[in-house]
Design a protein around this motif. Structure first.
Motif, short mmCIF file in Angstrom:
data_model
loop_
_atom_site.label_atom_id
_atom_site.label_comp_id
_atom_site.label_asym_id
_atom_site.label_seq_id
_atom_site.Cartn_x
_atom_site.Cartn_y
_atom_site.Cartn_z
N ALA A 1 0.83 -1.20 0.00
CA ALA A 1 0.00 0.00 0.00
C ALA A 1 0.86 1.25 0.00
O ALA A 1 1.98 1.28 0.51
CB ALA A 1 -0.91 0.01 1.22
N ARG A 2 0.32 2.28 -0.59
CA ARG A 2 0.90 3.61 -0.48
C ARG A 2 0.61 4.13 0.93
O ARG A 2 -0.47 3.92 1.47
CB ARG A 2 0.24 4.51 -1.53
N ARG A 3 1.60 4.81 1.52
CA ARG A 3 1.38 5.33 2.88
C ARG A 3 0.18 6.26 2.90
O ARG A 3 -0.08 6.96 1.92
CB ARG A 3 2.63 6.03 3.39
N PRO A 4 -0.60 6.28 3.99
CA PRO A 4 -0.40 5.58 5.26
C PRO A 4 -1.32 4.37 5.40
O PRO A 4 -1.80 4.10 6.51
CB PRO A 4 -0.76 6.66 6.27
N GLN B 1 -4.47 11.63 9.76
CA GLN B 1 -4.27 12.80 8.92
C GLN B 1 -3.57 12.38 7.63
O GLN B 1 -2.41 12.70 7.40
CB GLN B 1 -3.45 13.85 9.66
N PRO B 2 -4.27 11.59 6.79
CA PRO B 2 -3.66 11.00 5.61
C PRO B 2 -2.96 12.02 4.73
O PRO B 2 -3.50 13.09 4.45
CB PRO B 2 -4.85 10.37 4.88
N ARG B 3 -1.73 11.69 4.33
CA ARG B 3 -0.90 12.46 3.42
C ARG B 3 -0.40 13.78 3.99
O ARG B 3 0.33 14.50 3.33
CB ARG B 3 -1.64 12.71 2.10
N LYS B 4 -0.81 14.14 5.21
CA LYS B 4 -0.35 15.39 5.80
C LYS B 4 1.04 15.20 6.38
O LYS B 4 1.31 14.22 7.07
CB LYS B 4 -1.32 15.88 6.88
N LYS B 5 1.92 16.15 6.12
CA LYS B 5 3.29 16.12 6.64
C LYS B 5 3.34 16.96 7.91
O LYS B 5 3.10 18.17 7.87
CB LYS B 5 4.24 16.64 5.58
N GLU C 1 7.18 13.04 9.48
CA GLU C 1 6.23 12.40 10.39
C GLU C 1 4.84 12.36 9.75
O GLU C 1 4.36 13.37 9.22
CB GLU C 1 6.17 13.17 11.71
N THR C 2 4.18 11.21 9.82
CA THR C 2 2.82 11.05 9.29
C THR C 2 1.96 10.30 10.30
O THR C 2 2.48 9.65 11.21
CB THR C 2 2.83 10.28 7.95
N HIS C 3 0.64 10.36 10.10
CA HIS C 3 -0.29 9.66 10.98
C HIS C 3 -1.53 9.28 10.17
O HIS C 3 -2.02 10.10 9.37
CB HIS C 3 -0.69 10.55 12.16
#
Length: 366
Positions: free
Chosen positions: A83-86, A185-189, A180-182
């Motif tokens: 899968a593509r992150r996340p 909050q998909p795709r947010k840096k 950092e990612t979570h």
């Protein structure tokens, strides 16, 4: 939901690549197939396998957008797709029958970063993952047959992306993007101002970070890499700073005490638009795809300098098959570079009714 081989072999008018796409493959006893994640015209997330005659052997629907794929060393016609992150899924696909045969989930506290690699003997699978609540980059070790998690250790940084097994078979090299990612909050840096990317070497026996090397600017996120048999590592960056800043985007490392930046004229650096994707090295020629800049860039690894570029709209994946470099595009294009003169020689190209994602993998056919 999987899609059967018969149902989804596309019509000749849509996918018939010329036989020259992989011209030397038919001379082998075992044929090679090209595997890539992609989207169709309806926007479905797919993984496809294309044979040496240019036909789609099968395509399988993915739960969400995929990223990279990995050939299974002891299963002809099979590949893992990450899968593509996340996202948290990976799947083993049997492209002979066009079906998912194994589903893998990351552990509840982590997500995949889209890449994996097998141990030299094929017994273990190593994946880059994010333990998001602890802001910790992980290398997760799984049994290559059952996909059961056996161990987890630090990647040497935050946001580990592509990794490779070094020629010694004992060391992993990891591009830690530093971001950092979570999943909430998909795709947010989440840490652009204080990100810390690096290239790290990790001992697979002990899980210890042997050494790591930071780029010259902390907002140069190291993402994708490739290795050469002599142990040289080549890595591409995606710059997260000011839009007009001119930063080197291609680096190498081969035992030095720092990353070695490749040099390019300002006009070339500008055209790369602060973004690199796939890398592929053959002898002293390094090819780097630049999707935002819509071109393939070519570099001399001996002098660490830019050579030339080929325009290729929304270029994405790179692969090497039977002496030829292959490149894909988000516009559904597949390009085969000339065997003897990949930069200046005639390239052959065809259009498919598919939008290829960032990476391609060659697997042994079933």
């Amino acid at each position: 939901m999987t899609i059967s081989r018969r149902q989804f072999i596309l019509g000749a008018s849509q996918v018939a690549l010329s036989a020259w796409l992989f011209p030397a493959c038919t001379a082998q006893k075992t044929e090679q197939w090209l595997v890539s994640t992609c989207n169709d015209k309806q926007g479905q997330n797919l993984a496809v396998a294309i044979n040496s005659q240019g036909h789609v052997i099968s395509q399988v629907t993915l739960p969400a957008r995929g990223h990279d794929s990995l050939a299974l060393p002891h299963k002809l016609g099979h590949a893992l797709v990450f899968a593509r992150r996340p996202d948290r899924f990976a799947v083993e696909i049997d492209f002979v029958n066009g079906e998912i045969v194994n589903n893998i989930q990351s552990q509840v506290d982590s997500h995949f970063y889209g890449h994996g690699v097998f141990s030299k003997d094929g017994q273990y699978l190593y994946t880059t993952e994010n333990q998001f609540d602890k802001k910790r980059g992980l290398i997760v070790v799984r049994d290559a047959q059952t996909y059961r998690v056996l161990d987890r250790f630090d990647s040497g940084g935050i946001g580990p992306h592509e990794l490779a097994l070094m020629p010694d078979g004992k060391t992993l090299v990891v591009a830690n993007g530093g971001i950092e990612t979570h999943p909430q909050q998909p795709r947010k840096k989440l840490n652009i101002n204080n990100m810390r990317p690096n290239l790290a070497y990790v001992d697979i026996e002990t899980g210890k970070v042997i050494s790591s090397y930071a780029p010259p600017d902390n907002q140069l996120s190291l993402r994708h890499l490739t290795t050469r048999q002599d142990g040289a590592v080549f890595v591409g960056a995606q710059y997260q700073g000011q839009k007009m800043a001119m930063q080197p985007l291609v680096f190498s490392h081969h035992g030095e005490n720092r990353l070695q930046a490749f040099k390019a004229p300002p006009s070339q650096t500008y055209q790369m638009q602060q973004y690199t994707a796939s890398l592929l090295v053959k002898d002293n020629l390094l090819c780097v795809s630049c999707p935002r800049g819509s071109h393939l860039s070519f570099w001399d690894t001996a002098t660490r300098t830019f050579i030339s570029q080929q325009r290729f709209r929304d270029v994405s994946g790179l692969a090497y098959s039977q002496g030829r470099m292959l490149a894909s595009s988000g516009k559904g294009l597949l390009k085969t570079l000339d065997h003897a003169h990949p930069i200046t020689g005639p390239a052959r190209m065809h259009t498919l009714a598919l939008k290829f994602d960032n990476h391609m993998t060659m697997i042994e056919a079933g």
